[in-house]
Design a protein around this motif. Structure first.
Motif, PDB file in Angstrom:
ATOM      1  N   ARG A  65       0.809  -1.212   0.000  1.00 11.20           N
ATOM      2  CA  ARG A  65       0.000   0.000   0.000  1.00 11.20           C
ATOM      3  C   ARG A  65       0.847   1.268   0.000  1.00 11.20           C
ATOM      4  O   ARG A  65       0.331   2.361  -0.215  1.00 11.20           O
ATOM      5  N   ALA A  66       2.131   1.130   0.269  1.00  6.29           N
ATOM      6  CA  ALA A  66       3.013   2.293   0.325  1.00  6.29           C
ATOM      7  C   ALA A  66       3.244   2.848  -1.079  1.00  6.29           C
ATOM      8  O   ALA A  66       3.250   2.091  -2.055  1.00  6.29           O
ATOM      9  N   PRO A  67       3.431   4.155  -1.207  1.00  2.00           N
ATOM     10  CA  PRO A  67       3.645   4.773  -2.524  1.00  2.00           C
ATOM     11  C   PRO A  67       5.061   4.543  -3.043  1.00  2.00           C
ATOM     12  O   PRO A  67       5.913   5.429  -3.030  1.00  2.00           O
ATOM     13  N   VAL A 110       1.675  14.003  10.151  1.00  2.00           N
ATOM     14  CA  VAL A 110       2.830  13.934   9.241  1.00  2.00           C
ATOM     15  C   VAL A 110       2.329  14.254   7.835  1.00  2.00           C
ATOM     16  O   VAL A 110       1.428  13.588   7.328  1.00  2.00           O
ATOM     17  N   PRO A 111       2.878  15.272   7.182  1.00  2.00           N
ATOM     18  CA  PRO A 111       2.357  15.684   5.872  1.00  2.00           C
ATOM     19  C   PRO A 111       2.688  14.695   4.764  1.00  2.00           C
ATOM     20  O   PRO A 111       3.601  13.875   4.882  1.00  2.00           O
ATOM     21  N   GLU A 112       1.944  14.791   3.688  1.00  2.00           N
ATOM     22  CA  GLU A 112       2.225  13.977   2.514  1.00  2.00           C
ATOM     23  C   GLU A 112       3.411  14.559   1.756  1.00  2.00           C
ATOM     24  O   GLU A 112       3.823  15.694   1.993  1.00  2.00           O
ATOM     25  N   GLY A 113       3.938  13.784   0.832  1.00  2.00           N
ATOM     26  CA  GLY A 113       5.031  14.262  -0.006  1.00  2.00           C
ATOM     27  C   GLY A 113       6.374  14.213   0.708  1.00  2.00           C
ATOM     28  O   GLY A 113       6.530  13.617   1.774  1.00  2.00           O
ATOM     29  N   CYS A 146      10.321   4.807   5.273  1.00  2.00           N
ATOM     30  CA  CYS A 146      11.182   5.832   5.852  1.00  2.00           C
ATOM     31  C   CYS A 146      12.614   5.604   5.366  1.00  2.00           C
ATOM     32  O   CYS A 146      13.212   4.566   5.637  1.00  2.00           O
ATOM     33  N   ARG A 147      13.154   6.575   4.639  1.00  6.60           N
ATOM     34  CA  ARG A 147      14.489   6.449   4.070  1.00  6.60           C
ATOM     35  C   ARG A 147      15.536   6.930   5.067  1.00  6.60           C
ATOM     36  O   ARG A 147      15.652   8.118   5.336  1.00  6.60           O
ATOM     37  N   GLY A 148      16.291   6.004   5.610  1.00  7.29           N
ATOM     38  CA  GLY A 148      17.356   6.374   6.524  1.00  7.29           C
ATOM     39  C   GLY A 148      18.578   6.858   5.759  1.00  7.29           C
ATOM     40  O   GLY A 148      18.819   6.456   4.620  1.00  7.29           O
ATOM     41  N   MET A 149      19.352   7.729   6.393  1.00  5.34           N
ATOM     42  CA  MET A 149      20.594   8.230   5.803  1.00  5.34           C
ATOM     43  C   MET A 149      21.749   7.640   6.605  1.00  5.34           C
ATOM     44  O   MET A 149      21.939   7.965   7.778  1.00  5.34           O
ATOM     45  N   GLY A 150      22.511   6.744   5.981  1.00  7.52           N
ATOM     46  CA  GLY A 150      23.534   5.995   6.696  1.00  7.52           C
ATOM     47  C   GLY A 150      24.933   6.558   6.539  1.00  7.52           C
ATOM     48  O   GLY A 150      25.216   7.342   5.628  1.00  7.52           O
ATOM     49  N   GLU A 151      25.824   6.145   7.428  1.00  4.49           N
ATOM     50  CA  GLU A 151      27.225   6.544   7.377  1.00  4.49           C
ATOM     51  C   GLU A 151      27.930   5.841   6.208  1.00  4.49           C
ATOM     52  O   GLU A 151      27.586   4.738   5.818  1.00  4.49           O
ATOM     53  N   TYR A 152      28.968   6.504   5.690  1.00  4.17           N
ATOM     54  CA  TYR A 152      29.724   5.955   4.561  1.00  4.17           C
ATOM     55  C   TYR A 152      30.261   4.555   4.854  1.00  4.17           C
ATOM     56  O   TYR A 152      30.317   3.699   3.970  1.00  4.17           O
ATOM     57  N   PHE A 153      30.692   4.320   6.100  1.00  7.83           N
ATOM     58  CA  PHE A 153      31.385   3.067   6.387  1.00  7.83           C
ATOM     59  C   PHE A 153      30.495   1.853   6.148  1.00  7.83           C
ATOM     60  O   PHE A 153      30.998   0.757   5.896  1.00  7.83           O
ATOM     61  N   MET A 180      15.910  12.580  -2.680  1.00  6.52           N
ATOM     62  CA  MET A 180      14.796  11.874  -2.052  1.00  6.52           C
ATOM     63  C   MET A 180      13.624  12.817  -1.769  1.00  6.52           C
ATOM     64  O   MET A 180      12.465  12.487  -2.011  1.00  6.52           O
ATOM     65  N   LEU A 181      13.924  13.985  -1.252  1.00  8.22           N
ATOM     66  CA  LEU A 181      12.869  14.952  -0.943  1.00  8.22           C
ATOM     67  C   LEU A 181      12.155  15.405  -2.212  1.00  8.22           C
ATOM     68  O   LEU A 181      10.927  15.539  -2.235  1.00  8.22           O
ATOM     69  N   GLN A 182      12.916  15.626  -3.266  1.00  4.93           N
ATOM     70  CA  GLN A 182      12.304  16.027  -4.530  1.00  4.93           C
ATOM     71  C   GLN A 182      11.435  14.916  -5.100  1.00  4.93           C
ATOM     72  O   GLN A 182      10.475  15.192  -5.825  1.00  4.93           O
ATOM     73  N   GLY A 183      11.754  13.677  -4.756  1.00  9.87           N
ATOM     74  CA  GLY A 183      10.961  12.542  -5.209  1.00  9.87           C
ATOM     75  C   GLY A 183       9.786  12.221  -4.310  1.00  9.87           C
ATOM     76  O   GLY A 183       9.114  11.203  -4.508  1.00  9.87           O
ATOM     77  N   GLY A 184       9.537  13.072  -3.302  1.00 14.27           N
ATOM     78  CA  GLY A 184       8.396  12.871  -2.420  1.00 14.27           C
ATOM     79  C   GLY A 184       8.598  11.830  -1.348  1.00 14.27           C
ATOM     80  O   GLY A 184       7.626  11.322  -0.780  1.00 14.27           O
TER      81      GLY A 184
END
Length: 202
Positions: A65-67, A110-113, A146-153, A180-184
């Protein structure tokens, strides 16, 4: 056409977007392209108790169901793979429901987009980020990845970067965040980074 490791750790080049595809023999095309992902899902599910079937099915339904923007091979442009994610997220969902017994408040606000979810971090393991991700997937309407932002290592450790990409995590660069933000997308950012993992719980 093929899979290629990008800045986000597993981007897809030259593949059309669409729904998950299947080979003529009924097997997943994703497993043909990236057999490791199918193997991870199979192994993870084979070693988890049967009572976890219900939570696995809940994750499957919520991801459906997730976009999401998936191509014909069942991946998104950054390497996310729902079937692998379902297997890997099952332990987190079990902790969310049965151990931490997380309660959410005002998640409907929590807003859409595209949006940033900012949190503090403490402890050696990213339980906080994991529980925030589970809340967005299991409680939000519609469900959000939810897109996490991970460390380079993470992407320098064998297989770690690939697995992180398969559940939606990207290398924590400003460029990836902006894209990611531009992609909603819903992007989770913990500004303290790895340093926050070493501070006392209190």
């Amino acid at each position: 056409m093929g899979l290629g490791p990008g800045v986000g750790g597993g981007g897809i080049a030259g593949m059309p977007r669409g729904q998950r595809g299947y080979a003529e023999d009924g097997g997943s095309m994703a497993e043909r392209v990236d057999p490791g992902s199918g193997l991870v899902a199979q192994v993870t599910e084979s070693v988890t108790p049967g009572f976890m079937d219900e939570i696995r099915e809940e994750i499957r339904d919520q991801l459906a169901r997730a976009p999401l923007q998936l191509n014909d091979y069942g991946y998104d442009a950054y390497g996310f793979h729902p079937e692998t994610a379902r297997a890997m997220l099952t332990p987190s969902a079990l902790l969310y429901r049965n151990y931490f017994r997380v309660e959410t408040f005002d998640i409907d606000r929590v807003p859409e987009g595209g949006l940033l979810l900012i949190a503090n971090h403490s402890g050696q393991f990213a339980y906080d980020g994991s529980m925030l991700s589970m809340a967005m997937l299991l409680e939000a309407e519609p469900p959000r990845l939810c897109r996490g932002m991970g460390e380079y290592f993470l992407w320098k450790v064998p297989f770690m970067g690939i697995m992180a990409s398969r559940v939606g995590t990207l290398v924590g660069t400003p460029e990836n965040c902006k894209k990611m933000l531009q992609g909603g997308e819903s992007v989770m950012e913990i500004p303290e980074g790895a340093r926050g993992a070493n501070k006392p719980f209190r």
